[in-house]
Design a protein around this motif. Structure first.
Motif, mmCIF file in Angstrom:
data_model
loop_
_atom_site.group_PDB
_atom_site.id
_atom_site.type_symbol
_atom_site.label_atom_id
_atom_site.label_comp_id
_atom_site.label_asym_id
_atom_site.label_seq_id
_atom_site.Cartn_x
_atom_site.Cartn_y
_atom_site.Cartn_z
ATOM 1 N N ILE A 1 -19.711 -33.419 42.693
ATOM 2 C CA ILE A 1 -20.440 -34.496 43.357
ATOM 3 C C ILE A 1 -19.991 -35.847 42.815
ATOM 4 O O ILE A 1 -19.899 -36.044 41.605
ATOM 5 C CB ILE A 1 -21.958 -34.322 43.173
ATOM 6 N N ARG A 2 -19.699 -36.757 43.739
ATOM 7 C CA ARG A 2 -19.284 -38.118 43.367
ATOM 8 C C ARG A 2 -20.295 -39.120 43.911
ATOM 9 O O ARG A 2 -20.693 -39.057 45.074
ATOM 10 C CB ARG A 2 -17.904 -38.418 43.963
ATOM 11 N N HIS B 1 -27.993 -32.341 36.859
ATOM 12 C CA HIS B 1 -27.507 -32.991 35.647
ATOM 13 C C HIS B 1 -26.443 -32.106 34.992
ATOM 14 O O HIS B 1 -26.506 -30.870 35.083
ATOM 15 C CB HIS B 1 -28.648 -33.190 34.648
ATOM 16 N N ALA B 2 -25.499 -32.724 34.332
ATOM 17 C CA ALA B 2 -24.501 -31.957 33.584
ATOM 18 C C ALA B 2 -25.123 -31.316 32.346
ATOM 19 O O ALA B 2 -24.712 -30.240 31.920
ATOM 20 C CB ALA B 2 -23.338 -32.861 33.180
ATOM 21 N N ASP C 1 -30.329 -29.367 29.398
ATOM 22 C CA ASP C 1 -31.631 -29.744 28.865
ATOM 23 C C ASP C 1 -32.371 -30.718 29.778
ATOM 24 O O ASP C 1 -33.571 -30.964 29.595
ATOM 25 C CB ASP C 1 -31.476 -30.373 27.478
ATOM 26 N N GLN C 2 -31.659 -31.276 30.759
ATOM 27 C CA GLN C 2 -32.274 -32.231 31.683
ATOM 28 C C GLN C 2 -32.572 -31.615 33.050
ATOM 29 O O GLN C 2 -33.005 -32.316 33.956
ATOM 30 C CB GLN C 2 -31.344 -33.445 31.862
ATOM 31 N N TRP C 3 -32.370 -30.333 33.195
ATOM 32 C CA TRP C 3 -32.593 -29.704 34.493
ATOM 33 C C TRP C 3 -34.052 -29.700 34.904
ATOM 34 O O TRP C 3 -34.371 -29.846 36.079
ATOM 35 C CB TRP C 3 -32.053 -28.272 34.483
ATOM 36 N N THR D 1 -35.624 -31.742 38.002
ATOM 37 C CA THR D 1 -35.081 -33.094 38.105
ATOM 38 C C THR D 1 -33.962 -33.156 39.141
ATOM 39 O O THR D 1 -33.473 -32.135 39.614
ATOM 40 C CB THR D 1 -34.557 -33.574 36.745
ATOM 41 N N LYS D 2 -33.530 -34.372 39.451
ATOM 42 C CA LYS D 2 -32.569 -34.613 40.532
ATOM 43 C C LYS D 2 -33.175 -34.156 41.860
ATOM 44 O O LYS D 2 -34.392 -34.025 41.987
ATOM 45 C CB LYS D 2 -31.240 -33.917 40.253
#
Length: 208
Positions: free
Chosen positions: A106-107, A143-144, A147-149, A160-161
């Protein structure tokens, strides 16, 4: 002769013990190789995308089904029992979904949109205009950092996202060899409301 025989026996015993030790090492190595580890990142990402869609289906009262073999261009189905709203033309609408989750493909664009590098084979399935059931693309932007998923507090558990959707039915074939860039804007966000709108259009035999 007796001394020679005893010497040979000692050497033979040493060889046998060495072989037994090697066999013991190999056996335990084999067992360690069979110990199952947690799913790799790609499988976790796939599960997250399914969880996202499943949550939206739960809010609307829809069912989600997973296919055993992805050999027809889709990964899951979404089904509404009965009518998604009153006075629909058809009952029990079903859509097929090609489900993706990524951060690497994704860009982010300057205008706030994002572009996803979709494999040509998947693109060809999505543009097919002769399918009986509608087929859409859903992409979960992740997220890459694992821990932020998700985020959790005493008030909520949040993925998230967000995810985006698009129907590519009837688009032109591509000459690309590997991937096709698919652009998503904020209008393409997949929410409980947009999912309901999709099912209503399908039930009313409208284009997506």
């Amino acid at each position: 002769r007796i001394v020679t025989c005893l010497s040979m026996c000692k050497e033979l015993r040493f060889i046998v013990n060495t072989l037994l030790e090697i066999n013991h090492i190999l056996y335990h190595h084999h067992l360690s190789q069979k110990i199952k580890m947690p799913n790799i990142e790609q499988l976790r990402m796939e599960d997250m995308s399914v969880a996202y869609v499943r949550a939206l289906c739960a809010v609307n009262g829809y069912s989600i089904g997973r296919v055993d073999h992805d050999n027809d261009g889709y990964d899951i189905t979404i089904h509404c029992s009965g009518c998604p709203e009153d006075n629909c033309k058809r009952h029990s609408p079903t859509i097929q979904v090609q489900l993706k989750s990524s951060y690497a493909k994704i860009r982010s664009n300057n205008d706030g949109s994002i572009s996803y590098a979709l494999e040509v084979g998947n693109y060809n399935s999505l543009i097919d205009d002769k399918r009986i059931n509608p087929l859409i693309l859903i992409v979960l932007h992740m997220h890459a950092n694992i821990d932020q998923w998700i985020e959790q507090t005493t008030d909520y558990l949040k993925i998230t996202k967000c995810a985006y959707w698009k129907s590519l039915k009837g688009k032109q074939p591509t000459d690309n060899v590997e991937t096709v860039s698919v652009r998503f804007t904020s209008n393409d966000l997949l929410t409980p409301e947009t999912l309901k709108d999709i099912m209503i259009k399908v039930a009313n035999e409208q284009s997506l």
